[in-house]
Design a protein around this motif. Structure first.
Motif, mmCIF file in Angstrom:
data_model
loop_
_atom_site.group_PDB
_atom_site.id
_atom_site.type_symbol
_atom_site.label_atom_id
_atom_site.label_comp_id
_atom_site.label_asym_id
_atom_site.label_seq_id
_atom_site.Cartn_x
_atom_site.Cartn_y
_atom_site.Cartn_z
ATOM 1 N N PHE A 135 54.625 23.014 18.104
ATOM 2 C CA PHE A 135 55.947 22.693 18.621
ATOM 3 C C PHE A 135 56.893 22.239 17.508
ATOM 4 N N ALA A 136 56.375 21.570 16.522
ATOM 5 C CA ALA A 136 57.206 21.176 15.380
ATOM 6 C C ALA A 136 57.681 22.414 14.630
ATOM 7 N N ARG A 137 56.772 23.378 14.411
ATOM 8 C CA ARG A 137 57.158 24.625 13.745
ATOM 9 C C ARG A 137 58.150 25.411 14.593
ATOM 10 N N LEU A 138 57.939 25.428 15.899
ATOM 11 C CA LEU A 138 58.847 26.117 16.807
ATOM 12 C C LEU A 138 60.241 25.503 16.735
ATOM 13 N N ALA A 139 60.324 24.187 16.752
ATOM 14 C CA ALA A 139 61.613 23.497 16.653
ATOM 15 C C ALA A 139 62.282 23.805 15.316
ATOM 16 N N ASP A 140 61.509 23.827 14.245
ATOM 17 C CA ASP A 140 62.056 24.157 12.922
ATOM 18 C C ASP A 140 62.614 25.576 12.903
ATOM 19 N N THR A 141 61.867 26.498 13.474
ATOM 20 C CA THR A 141 62.293 27.899 13.508
ATOM 21 C C THR A 141 63.575 28.056 14.315
ATOM 22 N N ILE A 142 63.636 27.427 15.461
ATOM 23 C CA ILE A 142 64.839 27.512 16.299
ATOM 24 C C ILE A 142 66.027 26.903 15.561
ATOM 25 N N GLY A 143 65.811 25.771 14.919
ATOM 26 C CA GLY A 143 66.880 25.135 14.162
ATOM 27 C C GLY A 143 67.384 25.999 13.024
ATOM 28 N N GLU A 144 66.457 26.630 12.312
ATOM 29 C CA GLU A 144 66.837 27.504 11.206
ATOM 30 C C GLU A 144 67.620 28.717 11.704
ATOM 31 N N ARG A 145 67.168 29.306 12.794
ATOM 32 C CA ARG A 145 67.877 30.468 13.343
ATOM 33 C C ARG A 145 69.277 30.096 13.804
ATOM 34 N N PHE A 146 69.403 28.929 14.435
ATOM 35 C CA PHE A 146 70.710 28.468 14.876
ATOM 36 C C PHE A 146 71.632 28.261 13.681
ATOM 37 N N THR A 147 71.119 27.657 12.619
ATOM 38 C CA THR A 147 71.911 27.406 11.424
ATOM 39 C C THR A 147 72.377 28.719 10.792
ATOM 40 N N ARG A 148 71.473 29.678 10.706
ATOM 41 C CA ARG A 148 71.838 30.977 10.124
ATOM 42 C C ARG A 148 72.861 31.707 10.986
ATOM 43 N N TYR A 149 72.689 31.648 12.317
ATOM 44 C CA TYR A 149 73.638 32.315 13.200
ATOM 45 C C TYR A 149 75.009 31.640 13.107
ATOM 46 N N ALA A 150 75.038 30.322 13.006
ATOM 47 C CA ALA A 150 76.304 29.598 12.862
ATOM 48 C C ALA A 150 76.998 30.013 11.563
ATOM 49 N N ARG A 157 87.800 46.170 7.080
ATOM 50 C CA ARG A 157 87.471 45.534 8.363
ATOM 51 C C ARG A 157 86.135 45.998 8.947
ATOM 52 N N THR A 158 85.792 47.236 8.726
ATOM 53 C CA THR A 158 84.537 47.730 9.297
ATOM 54 C C THR A 158 83.315 47.117 8.632
ATOM 55 N N MET A 159 83.490 46.478 7.499
ATOM 56 C CA MET A 159 82.385 45.892 6.753
ATOM 57 C C MET A 159 82.164 44.410 7.061
ATOM 58 N N ILE A 160 83.056 43.791 7.817
ATOM 59 C CA ILE A 160 83.008 42.341 8.024
ATOM 60 C C ILE A 160 81.668 41.880 8.585
ATOM 61 N N ARG A 161 81.208 42.511 9.649
ATOM 62 C CA ARG A 161 79.954 42.072 10.269
ATOM 63 C C ARG A 161 78.758 42.265 9.353
ATOM 64 N N SER A 162 78.719 43.366 8.632
ATOM 65 C CA SER A 162 77.576 43.582 7.738
ATOM 66 C C SER A 162 77.625 42.626 6.543
ATOM 67 N N LEU A 163 78.802 42.338 6.033
ATOM 68 C CA LEU A 163 78.927 41.363 4.946
ATOM 69 C C LEU A 163 78.497 39.976 5.406
ATOM 70 N N ALA A 164 78.915 39.605 6.609
ATOM 71 C CA ALA A 164 78.552 38.288 7.149
ATOM 72 C C ALA A 164 77.043 38.205 7.374
ATOM 73 N N TYR A 165 76.456 39.267 7.894
ATOM 74 C CA TYR A 165 75.007 39.288 8.119
ATOM 75 C C TYR A 165 74.262 39.143 6.797
ATOM 76 N N GLU A 166 74.699 39.884 5.807
ATOM 77 C CA GLU A 166 74.054 39.830 4.492
ATOM 78 C C GLU A 166 74.153 38.409 3.908
ATOM 79 N N GLN A 167 75.295 37.789 4.069
ATOM 80 C CA GLN A 167 75.492 36.440 3.550
ATOM 81 C C GLN A 167 74.594 35.428 4.258
#
Length: 69
Positions: free
Chosen positions: A15-30, A54-64
């Motif tokens: 559960f500690a690892r699960l919480a860490d993973t969820i937190g990391e994913r949330f941080t990256r998505y933010a 403009r067509t590159m915005i989402r891919s640039l953000a994902y890469e970052q």
């Protein structure tokens, strides 16, 4: 005789690892959403200044946001 504490420790670890993973994913998505928002506020000329459009915005953000995965 079985050791019931070992199972409890493993479960808590899970559960500690699960919480860490969820937190990391949330941080990256933010970070992804923030980058998309900031790049979207730029004019087409400002985007062209660093070689993007403009067509590159989402891919640039994902890469970052996810480049260190």
């Amino acid at each position: 005789m079985t050791d019931t504490h070992a199972g409890a420790t493993e479960t808590r670890g899970f559960f500690a690892r699960l919480a860490d993973t969820i937190g990391e994913r949330f941080t990256r998505y933010a970070a992804y959403r923030k980058t998309v928002s900031e790049l979207s506020m730029l004019s087409d000329r400002e985007l062209r200044d660093f070689g993007a459009n403009r067509t590159m915005i989402r891919s640039l953000a994902y890469e970052q946001a996810y480049r260190s995965m």
